[in-house]
Design an enzyme around this catalytic site. Structure first.
Site, PDB file in Angstrom:
ATOM      1  N   ASN A   1       0.873  -1.170   0.000  1.00  0.00           N
ATOM      2  CA  ASN A   1       0.000   0.000   0.000  1.00  0.00           C
ATOM      3  C   ASN A   1       0.917   1.229   0.000  1.00  0.00           C
ATOM      4  O   ASN A   1       1.477   1.596   1.028  1.00  0.00           O
ATOM      5  CB  ASN A   1      -0.879  -0.044   1.259  1.00  0.00           C
ATOM      6  CG  ASN A   1      -1.843   1.108   1.340  1.00  0.00           C
ATOM      7  OD1 ASN A   1      -1.795   2.036   0.518  1.00  0.00           O
ATOM      8  ND2 ASN A   1      -2.713   1.073   2.328  1.00  0.00           N
TER       9      ASN A   1
ATOM     10  N   ARG B   1      -2.705  -1.987  -3.320  1.00  0.00           N
ATOM     11  CA  ARG B   1      -3.877  -1.136  -3.108  1.00  0.00           C
ATOM     12  C   ARG B   1      -3.752   0.089  -4.005  1.00  0.00           C
ATOM     13  O   ARG B   1      -2.715   0.758  -3.995  1.00  0.00           O
ATOM     14  CB  ARG B   1      -3.946  -0.694  -1.648  1.00  0.00           C
ATOM     15  CG  ARG B   1      -5.063   0.285  -1.440  1.00  0.00           C
ATOM     16  CD  ARG B   1      -5.103   0.856  -0.054  1.00  0.00           C
ATOM     17  NE  ARG B   1      -5.990   2.000  -0.071  1.00  0.00           N
ATOM     18  CZ  ARG B   1      -5.689   3.181   0.439  1.00  0.00           C
ATOM     19  NH1 ARG B   1      -4.541   3.384   1.030  1.00  0.00           N
ATOM     20  NH2 ARG B   1      -6.549   4.166   0.375  1.00  0.00           N
TER      21      ARG B   1
ATOM     22  N   HIS C   1     -12.212   4.310  -0.019  1.00  0.00           N
ATOM     23  CA  HIS C   1     -12.274   3.378   1.135  1.00  0.00           C
ATOM     24  C   HIS C   1     -13.174   2.183   0.834  1.00  0.00           C
ATOM     25  O   HIS C   1     -13.711   1.542   1.746  1.00  0.00           O
ATOM     26  CB  HIS C   1     -12.813   4.067   2.415  1.00  0.00           C
ATOM     27  CG  HIS C   1     -12.034   5.256   2.852  1.00  0.00           C
ATOM     28  ND1 HIS C   1     -12.615   6.441   3.211  1.00  0.00           N
ATOM     29  CD2 HIS C   1     -10.701   5.447   2.994  1.00  0.00           C
ATOM     30  CE1 HIS C   1     -11.681   7.313   3.557  1.00  0.00           C
ATOM     31  NE2 HIS C   1     -10.511   6.737   3.430  1.00  0.00           N
TER      32      HIS C   1
ATOM     33  N   ARG D   1      -8.342  17.337   5.595  1.00  0.00           N
ATOM     34  CA  ARG D   1      -9.104  17.662   4.374  1.00  0.00           C
ATOM     35  C   ARG D   1     -10.424  18.315   4.743  1.00  0.00           C
ATOM     36  O   ARG D   1     -11.026  17.972   5.762  1.00  0.00           O
ATOM     37  CB  ARG D   1      -9.367  16.387   3.569  1.00  0.00           C
ATOM     38  CG  ARG D   1      -8.134  15.863   2.883  1.00  0.00           C
ATOM     39  CD  ARG D   1      -8.416  14.558   2.181  1.00  0.00           C
ATOM     40  NE  ARG D   1      -7.706  13.466   2.794  1.00  0.00           N
ATOM     41  CZ  ARG D   1      -8.016  12.183   2.639  1.00  0.00           C
ATOM     42  NH1 ARG D   1      -9.037  11.845   1.879  1.00  0.00           N
ATOM     43  NH2 ARG D   1      -7.315  11.243   3.218  1.00  0.00           N
TER      44      ARG D   1
ATOM     45  N   GLU E   1      -8.241  -4.112   5.199  1.00  0.00           N
ATOM     46  CA  GLU E   1      -8.179  -3.972   3.741  1.00  0.00           C
ATOM     47  C   GLU E   1      -7.151  -4.932   3.146  1.00  0.00           C
ATOM     48  O   GLU E   1      -7.350  -5.488   2.071  1.00  0.00           O
ATOM     49  CB  GLU E   1      -7.811  -2.526   3.384  1.00  0.00           C
ATOM     50  CG  GLU E   1      -8.933  -1.550   3.705  1.00  0.00           C
ATOM     51  CD  GLU E   1      -8.447  -0.135   3.973  1.00  0.00           C
ATOM     52  OE1 GLU E   1      -7.742   0.068   4.991  1.00  0.00           O
ATOM     53  OE2 GLU E   1      -8.771   0.753   3.181  1.00  0.00           O
TER      54      GLU E   1
END
Ligand code: AMP
Length: 394
Positions: A8, A91, A180, A238, A381
């Protein structure tokens, strides 16, 4: 048993996990994180199954040197030879409209990945660095890409289309994609094992990046992140949803470039801006209890945003059977979970305060009387990527 490496890649970081699997049981043999790639002070952490974590201080110029250093560590600790690796899973943030599931990487897939990289302005290139480096180091080993946007490709048109001139979608593919997805898929799949009758589920992935997804009959039908990972609920740094004209207004009136505003929206907003410089909810929570006004505002805005999305998605689905909390905040912040759930008491939702005090574990939070089931489900994940990689390559 096959060994599968999962990567990732971030712009200056690279997470890795080495699985051993027969396709049914997935054991993590080792995992770690390379940080500060291309920045002074870089290091790689390494943790083998049941062992203490070790940190190696190394100079890491780019993703290729980082991967080579990770391989050195794996060879000294858990592998005899690189030939033991049967497949690599990556990923990726964005698959555009090309990918609604994981795929084996070939030249055609690479072309499409290159095409979509600008859709994630800050991270798009980073995901590619990992693949490019891996393809040059292990050219004969099959590689799989798993996309954060893939799970959301089931959204209906009314959820993914923005009210922009038609060519913005038809020619430039500007639409809601969502992110996500691997996490939302994993936690909803885990919930369906415990609660197979739950057909209307809201998954709250609350971490440094956050998104909320409405999942009906196992499919994503709406999600709070959109074209990029900047919208939706307020995040660590963010901004989340803002009036669409604000970035243009800032550029026009404050003489800022698009790049400067891009950086501001991604790195200088969210909880960090509201709380006066803290993006980690642990720090903000501490300040909140000290009575710090900015921290109180930051928490209130965050809770307000999450509750608003849960309300909207409940209306979209005509009800909600279960709500899932996951990711760094969702799994660990009893404080924020309580505040969010308290605001949802109007729908008959009630959680057990003592059970909610637990952190990082799969638990049911809802009381017997609660009309909505509430669960904490730790996300995984990497496991989904490992399973997809195995299923596609073996
Ligand atoms: P993630 O991006 O999913 O790794 O989530 C990271 C974020 O989770 C951190 O920035 C914190 O805001 C939050 N977090 C992690 N651990 C805790 C904790 N024990 N209590 C509250 N928030 C936490």
């Amino acid at each position: 048993m096959k060994k599968i490496l999962i990567l990732n890649s971030g712009s200056s970081s690279l997470k890795y996990q080495l699985f051993e699997t027969d396709g049914k049981v997935y054991n993590v043999l080792a995992k770690g994180l390379a940080e500060r790639i291309g920045i002074p002070g870089s290091n790689i952490s390494f943790q083998a199954q049941n062992d203490e974590k070790q940190i190696f201080k190394l100079e890491l110029d780019n993703h290729k040197t980082t991967l080579k250093a990770i391989f050195d560590i794996l060879l000294k600790n858990v592998l005899q030879s690189m030939d033991e690796i049967s497949a690599v899973g990556h990923r990726l943030g964005h698959g555009g409209e090309y990918f609604d599931k994981s795929v084996v990487i070939n030249d055609d897939v690479m072309t499409k990945i290159y095409e979509t990289k600008d859709l994630l302005p800050l991270h798009g290139k980073a995901f590619i660095y990992g693949i490019e480096a891996m393809r040059s180091i292990l050219p004969d080993v099959p590689q799989v890409a798993t996309f954060d946007s893939a799970f959301h490709q089931t959204m209906p048109k009314e959820a993914y289309l923005y009210a922009l001139p038609t060519e913005q979608y038809e020619k430039y593919r500007i639409r809601r994609y969502g992110f996500h997805g691997t996490s939302h898929y994993y936690v909803s799949r885990e919930l369906s094992k415990i609660l197979p009758q739950a057909s209307k589920v809201i998954s709250c992935h609350l971490g440094s990046g956050s998104s909320i997804t409405a999942i009906k009959n196992g499919k994503s039908i709406d999600t709070s992140l959109g074209f990029t990972a900047t919208g939706g609920v307020t995040m660590g740094t963010r901004c989340g949803d803002i009036d669409a004209y604000i970035p243009l207004y800032i550029m026009q009136t404050q003489n800022k470039t698009a790049e400067e505003v891009n950086l501001m929206m991604n790195k200088e907003c969210g909880l960090y801006a509201l709380s006066g410089g803290y993006s980690d909810t642990r720090d903000i929570e501490k300040k909140y209890y000290e009575g710090d006004e900015q921290a109180i505002t930051a928490i209130n805005v965050y809770v307000h945003n999450v509750v608003k999305y849960i309300g909207a998605y409940t209306a979209e689905m005509g009800g909600v059977d279960a709500i899932i909390f996951t990711a760094g905040i969702g799994e660990n912040s009893s404080f924020l979970r309580q505040k969010i759930c308290d605001r949802l008491a109007f729908m008959g939702l009630k959680i057990d305060k003592e059970i909610n005090a637990q952190r990082g574990k799969l638990v049911e939070l809802s009381t017997k009387e609660s009309t909505v089931k509430v669960y904490v489900i730790p996300t995984n994940e990497e496991l989904v990527i490992a399973q997809d990689t195995y299923n596609l390559c073996m």
